[in-house]
Design a protein around this motif. Sequence first.
Motif, PDB file in Angstrom:
ATOM      1  N   SER A 111       0.829  -1.195   0.000  1.00 29.69           N
ATOM      2  CA  SER A 111       0.000   0.000   0.000  1.00 29.69           C
ATOM      3  C   SER A 111       0.874   1.259   0.000  1.00 29.69           C
ATOM      4  O   SER A 111       2.103   1.193   0.082  1.00 29.69           O
ATOM      5  N   ALA A 113       1.390   5.344   1.620  1.00 33.32           N
ATOM      6  CA  ALA A 113       1.154   6.056   2.873  1.00 33.32           C
ATOM      7  C   ALA A 113       1.669   7.474   2.771  1.00 33.32           C
ATOM      8  O   ALA A 113       2.618   7.771   2.044  1.00 33.32           O
ATOM      9  N   ARG A 140       4.546   1.564   1.290  1.00 34.17           N
ATOM     10  CA  ARG A 140       4.877   0.985   2.589  1.00 34.17           C
ATOM     11  C   ARG A 140       6.080   0.058   2.474  1.00 34.17           C
ATOM     12  O   ARG A 140       6.344  -0.533   1.421  1.00 34.17           O
ATOM     13  N   ASN A 199       3.090   1.213  12.813  1.00 34.01           N
ATOM     14  CA  ASN A 199       2.040   2.225  12.866  1.00 34.01           C
ATOM     15  C   ASN A 199       0.871   1.815  13.761  1.00 34.01           C
ATOM     16  O   ASN A 199      -0.287   1.844  13.328  1.00 34.01           O
ATOM     17  N   SER A 323      -4.875  -2.555   5.688  1.00 38.04           N
ATOM     18  CA  SER A 323      -3.724  -1.671   5.788  1.00 38.04           C
ATOM     19  C   SER A 323      -4.181  -0.323   6.312  1.00 38.04           C
ATOM     20  O   SER A 323      -5.271   0.157   5.968  1.00 38.04           O
ATOM     21  N   LYS A 324      -3.360   0.299   7.134  1.00 42.74           N
ATOM     22  CA  LYS A 324      -3.686   1.622   7.640  1.00 42.74           C
ATOM     23  C   LYS A 324      -3.371   2.669   6.583  1.00 42.74           C
ATOM     24  O   LYS A 324      -2.352   2.589   5.903  1.00 42.74           O
ATOM     25  N   ILE A 325      -4.243   3.647   6.469  1.00 40.67           N
ATOM     26  CA  ILE A 325      -4.009   4.746   5.535  1.00 40.67           C
ATOM     27  C   ILE A 325      -3.330   5.899   6.277  1.00 40.67           C
ATOM     28  O   ILE A 325      -2.182   6.239   6.010  1.00 40.67           O
ATOM     29  N   THR A 327      -2.232   6.821  10.077  1.00 38.78           N
ATOM     30  CA  THR A 327      -2.068   6.209  11.393  1.00 38.78           C
ATOM     31  C   THR A 327      -2.839   6.949  12.468  1.00 38.78           C
ATOM     32  O   THR A 327      -3.468   6.337  13.348  1.00 38.78           O
TER      33      THR A 327
END
Length: 335
Positions: A111, A113, A140, A199, A323-325, A327
């Motif tokens: 992903s 970020a 990432r 994260n 997945s975090k976009i 944090t």
Amino acid sequence: MANFENITIEKGMYQTKGGISGALEKLDPSENYRGTALEGLDAFSRQLKRFDIKVKGRNSDCVEKFFQSSNSAALFPEYVSRAVMQGMERADILPNLVATVTDIEGMDYRSIASVPSEDDKSLKLVGEGAKIPQTEVKTRENLVKLHKRGRMLVASYEALRFQRLDLFTVTLNQIGAYIARAQLKDAIDVLVNGDGNENPAGTLNVATGGKVTYEDLLKLWTELAPYELNTILASTPEMQKILSLSQLQDSNAGLDFQATGRMITPLGASLLHTPELEGGKIIGLDKNCALEMVQAGGVVTDYDKLIDRQLERAAVTCTAGFSKIFTEASKVMNC
């Protein structure tokens, strides 16, 4: 242009991009049925009508109706997938958490970020000829971890052939619900602990040990700024604590909850009961920018076994990860 009553259906359609539904739609586009009695049905549903297979209602057919011909038998795995997907959608609260869904064809996905500093978050005036501030977007370091979730259908054709499809659909719906809950647990783990890219969510503690107060919710709201607190996840014990707050017990909220079952919305946020959340935690997040869902295809069935009536140990699976976009778009409160 093929008529839906003259299409030859075969196993190979499941291996095409978009699966059998996509293959049938190309051969028999739904747009050709506008203004007709079949408007509103997709290509797969028209095939069910072609073979007079009723999958729901009091007059639903038995499982054996699918196996009256090789063409209709090839529809059975798609029926199973759709019934499982229906169960996932009914039990799924992920649309309330996920900002975007990314479909991939392989198993490797990295992903992107952007980690803005406090200075980046404020859009300053740019003088004539001055350099415009920049926001850095990069991939990432680690791949998104994908998890295959599913269930094994363990039954013989002889055991199911005379069972009504309506009843069988209920069983498949429940399989979908199991998958949805497992995926929700994966999403919660990423929100709390991060996606492997250092994260994890920021944490804060309640003011009084083990007791949630309205001031704690206000603190969660302020800590999340400049992101919007629009979703709150709470485990069963923490949900009881929140619902017991005097500030959330006005008559209108009580009547709405008792009449419709809709949860109250503290500070305008959707309050979601999440038994999968353990350890006395409450998660506050901005659903518009906190989490990305990555899925490798949809619900996948062992179509060979199902078409050939070999239902013994036929797998129904779904592969997805999170997945975090941003944090800082989610916070965890320890109670």
